[in-house]
Design a protein around this motif. Structure first.
Motif, PDB file in Angstrom:
ATOM      1  N   VAL A 178       0.860  -1.178   0.000  1.00  0.00           N
ATOM      2  CA  VAL A 178       0.000   0.000   0.000  1.00  0.00           C
ATOM      3  C   VAL A 178       0.897   1.229   0.000  1.00  0.00           C
ATOM      4  CG1 VAL A 178      -1.796   1.249   1.250  1.00  0.00           C
ATOM      5  CG2 VAL A 178      -1.776  -1.246   1.286  1.00  0.00           C
ATOM      6  N   ILE A 179       0.553   2.215  -0.820  1.00  0.00           N
ATOM      7  CA  ILE A 179       1.368   3.422  -0.931  1.00  0.00           C
ATOM      8  C   ILE A 179       1.086   4.346   0.242  1.00  0.00           C
ATOM      9  CG2 ILE A 179       1.779   5.492  -2.308  1.00  0.00           C
ATOM     10  CD1 ILE A 179       1.202   3.879  -4.788  1.00  0.00           C
ATOM     11  N   ASP A 180       2.165   4.770   0.899  1.00  0.00           N
ATOM     12  CA  ASP A 180       2.093   5.802   1.924  1.00  0.00           C
ATOM     13  C   ASP A 180       2.353   7.127   1.204  1.00  0.00           C
ATOM     14  OD1 ASP A 180       2.275   7.474   4.095  1.00  0.00           O
ATOM     15  OD2 ASP A 180       4.064   6.530   4.953  1.00  0.00           O
ATOM     16  N   GLU A 181       1.317   7.927   1.002  1.00  0.00           N
ATOM     17  CA  GLU A 181       1.414   9.133   0.186  1.00  0.00           C
ATOM     18  C   GLU A 181       2.407  10.147   0.755  1.00  0.00           C
ATOM     19  OE1 GLU A 181       0.533  10.092  -2.799  1.00  0.00           O
ATOM     20  OE2 GLU A 181      -0.338   8.125  -3.133  1.00  0.00           O
ATOM     21  N   GLU A 182       2.581  10.171   2.054  1.00  0.00           N
ATOM     22  CA  GLU A 182       3.531  11.102   2.672  1.00  0.00           C
ATOM     23  C   GLU A 182       4.951  10.816   2.192  1.00  0.00           C
ATOM     24  OE1 GLU A 182       4.865  14.248   4.885  1.00  0.00           O
ATOM     25  OE2 GLU A 182       2.777  13.690   4.557  1.00  0.00           O
ATOM     26  N   GLN A 183       5.323   9.544   2.154  1.00  0.00           N
ATOM     27  CA  GLN A 183       6.657   9.175   1.701  1.00  0.00           C
ATOM     28  C   GLN A 183       6.729   9.060   0.189  1.00  0.00           C
ATOM     29  OE1 GLN A 183       7.855   5.689   3.844  1.00  0.00           O
ATOM     30  NE2 GLN A 183       7.940   6.765   5.808  1.00  0.00           N
ATOM     31  N   ALA A 184       5.618   8.752  -0.474  1.00  0.00           N
ATOM     32  CA  ALA A 184       5.614   8.592  -1.930  1.00  0.00           C
ATOM     33  C   ALA A 184       5.913   9.905  -2.640  1.00  0.00           C
ATOM     34  CB  ALA A 184       4.270   8.038  -2.395  1.00  0.00           C
ATOM     35  N   LYS A 185       5.514  11.021  -2.040  1.00  0.00           N
ATOM     36  CA  LYS A 185       5.793  12.306  -2.696  1.00  0.00           C
ATOM     37  C   LYS A 185       7.289  12.586  -2.732  1.00  0.00           C
ATOM     38  CE  LYS A 185       5.106  15.361   1.273  1.00  0.00           C
ATOM     39  NZ  LYS A 185       4.307  16.439   1.837  1.00  0.00           N
ATOM     40  N   PHE A 186       8.048  12.106  -1.736  1.00  0.00           N
ATOM     41  CA  PHE A 186       9.496  12.270  -1.761  1.00  0.00           C
ATOM     42  C   PHE A 186      10.148  11.343  -2.780  1.00  0.00           C
ATOM     43  CE2 PHE A 186       8.586  13.631   2.713  1.00  0.00           C
ATOM     44  CZ  PHE A 186       8.815  14.976   2.482  1.00  0.00           C
ATOM     45  N   TYR A 237       9.072   0.600  -7.350  1.00  0.00           N
ATOM     46  CA  TYR A 237       8.532   1.946  -7.517  1.00  0.00           C
ATOM     47  C   TYR A 237       7.829   2.134  -8.862  1.00  0.00           C
ATOM     48  CZ  TYR A 237      11.049   3.073  -3.286  1.00  0.00           C
ATOM     49  OH  TYR A 237      11.486   3.084  -1.984  1.00  0.00           O
ATOM     50  N   LYS A 238       8.080   1.260  -9.822  1.00  0.00           N
ATOM     51  CA  LYS A 238       7.353   1.332 -11.098  1.00  0.00           C
ATOM     52  C   LYS A 238       6.255   0.275 -11.180  1.00  0.00           C
ATOM     53  CE  LYS A 238      10.444  -1.463 -13.998  1.00  0.00           C
ATOM     54  NZ  LYS A 238      11.134  -1.522 -15.270  1.00  0.00           N
ATOM     55  N   GLY A 239       6.018  -0.461 -10.102  1.00  0.00           N
ATOM     56  CA  GLY A 239       4.937  -1.426 -10.057  1.00  0.00           C
ATOM     57  C   GLY A 239       5.329  -2.822 -10.485  1.00  0.00           C
ATOM     58  N   TYR A 240       6.598  -3.174 -10.359  1.00  0.00           N
ATOM     59  CA  TYR A 240       7.064  -4.502 -10.745  1.00  0.00           C
ATOM     60  C   TYR A 240       7.405  -5.304  -9.488  1.00  0.00           C
ATOM     61  CZ  TYR A 240       7.481  -3.767 -15.764  1.00  0.00           C
ATOM     62  OH  TYR A 240       7.220  -3.571 -17.092  1.00  0.00           O
ATOM     63  N   GLU A 294      -1.494  -4.901  -9.255  1.00  0.00           N
ATOM     64  CA  GLU A 294      -2.506  -5.220  -8.251  1.00  0.00           C
ATOM     65  C   GLU A 294      -1.883  -5.347  -6.867  1.00  0.00           C
ATOM     66  OE1 GLU A 294      -5.367  -8.934  -7.218  1.00  0.00           O
ATOM     67  OE2 GLU A 294      -5.190  -8.389  -9.330  1.00  0.00           O
ATOM     68  N   ASN A 295      -0.741  -6.047  -6.778  1.00  0.00           N
ATOM     69  CA  ASN A 295      -0.073  -6.255  -5.494  1.00  0.00           C
ATOM     70  C   ASN A 295       1.015  -5.224  -5.212  1.00  0.00           C
ATOM     71  OD1 ASN A 295      -1.557  -8.596  -4.820  1.00  0.00           O
ATOM     72  ND2 ASN A 295      -0.264  -9.794  -6.190  1.00  0.00           N
ATOM     73  N   VAL A 296       1.568  -4.624  -6.276  1.00  0.00           N
ATOM     74  CA  VAL A 296       2.648  -3.648  -6.141  1.00  0.00           C
ATOM     75  C   VAL A 296       2.231  -2.393  -6.910  1.00  0.00           C
ATOM     76  CG1 VAL A 296       5.115  -3.235  -6.426  1.00  0.00           C
ATOM     77  CG2 VAL A 296       4.300  -5.563  -6.127  1.00  0.00           C
ATOM     78  N   PRO A 297       1.515  -1.469  -6.272  1.00  0.00           N
ATOM     79  CA  PRO A 297       1.065  -0.280  -6.998  1.00  0.00           C
ATOM     80  C   PRO A 297       2.247   0.628  -7.349  1.00  0.00           C
ATOM     81  CG  PRO A 297       0.508  -0.096  -4.687  1.00  0.00           C
ATOM     82  CD  PRO A 297       1.062  -1.467  -4.890  1.00  0.00           C
TER      83      PRO A 297
END
Length: 175
Positions: A6-14, A64-67, A98-101
């Motif tokens: 699941v993506i943590d948007e706080e850290q994903a923006k960095f 990070y690219k969904g792989y 699906e498993n790695v957004p």
């Protein structure tokens, strides 16, 4: 969450900021860590700028690219827990949104890795001609016996350091 990332948007923006800045600006990973610290306040867990090696690992990570990525290493001895890290050619990678957004687009990830790889290849040049020489005679003096070049070295004495020039073949293999 139940076997899915699941993506943590706080850290994903960095993470997005790291990829976008690395691709858009012509700076290396170490300088990028300091730039993110100064301009955006991005730090590691101890409050210091992110190290260049950490940024390299972020850029190289295919999640990070969904792989999904597996087979990165093998256990040589289960008792001693010795492992061998395999080269990226042997990894098993497949797209699994699906498993790695994905956090960044595949094009951005590929471009960042292309830049990282091209910058790393200039340091793996076998003749080392791309390095800036610190001393004016480095690689210009040639040994009479084995035609190897001379390089400068230091050895410690009681009085302090002493510089010398030595044949690279002799220094690496001995007589």
């Amino acid at each position: 969450n139940k076997g899915k990332l699941v993506i943590d948007e706080e850290q994903a923006k960095f993470i997005r900021l790291i990829f976008e800045t690395y691709v858009s600006e012509n700076i290396g990973v170490h300088r990028l860590g300091f730039k993110l610290f100064e301009e955006y306040g991005v730090t590691n867990y101890s409050g210091k700028p992110i190290a260049g090696t950490v940024i390299k690992n972020i850029i190289r990570n295919p999640k990070y690219k969904g792989y999904y990525c597996a087979n990165k290493g093998v256990t040589l001895d289960f008792r001693t827990k010795k492992r061998k890290v395999l080269k990226s050619d042997n990894w098993v990678m497949y797209e699994d949104h699906e498993n790695v957004p994905p956090i960044v687009s595949e094009e951005l990830w590929d471009e960042a890795n292309r830049i990282l790889k091209s910058r790393g290849q200039k340091h793996s040049n076998p003749d080392k001609s791309v390095y800036v020489q610190r001393f004016p005679l480095t690689k210009k003096l040639v040994c009479f016996h084995d035609n190897c070049t001379y390089t400068r070295g230091n050895w410690k004495t009681k009085e302090g350091k002493r510089q010398f020039w030595g044949c690279t073949c002799y220094r690496e293999t001995g007589k």
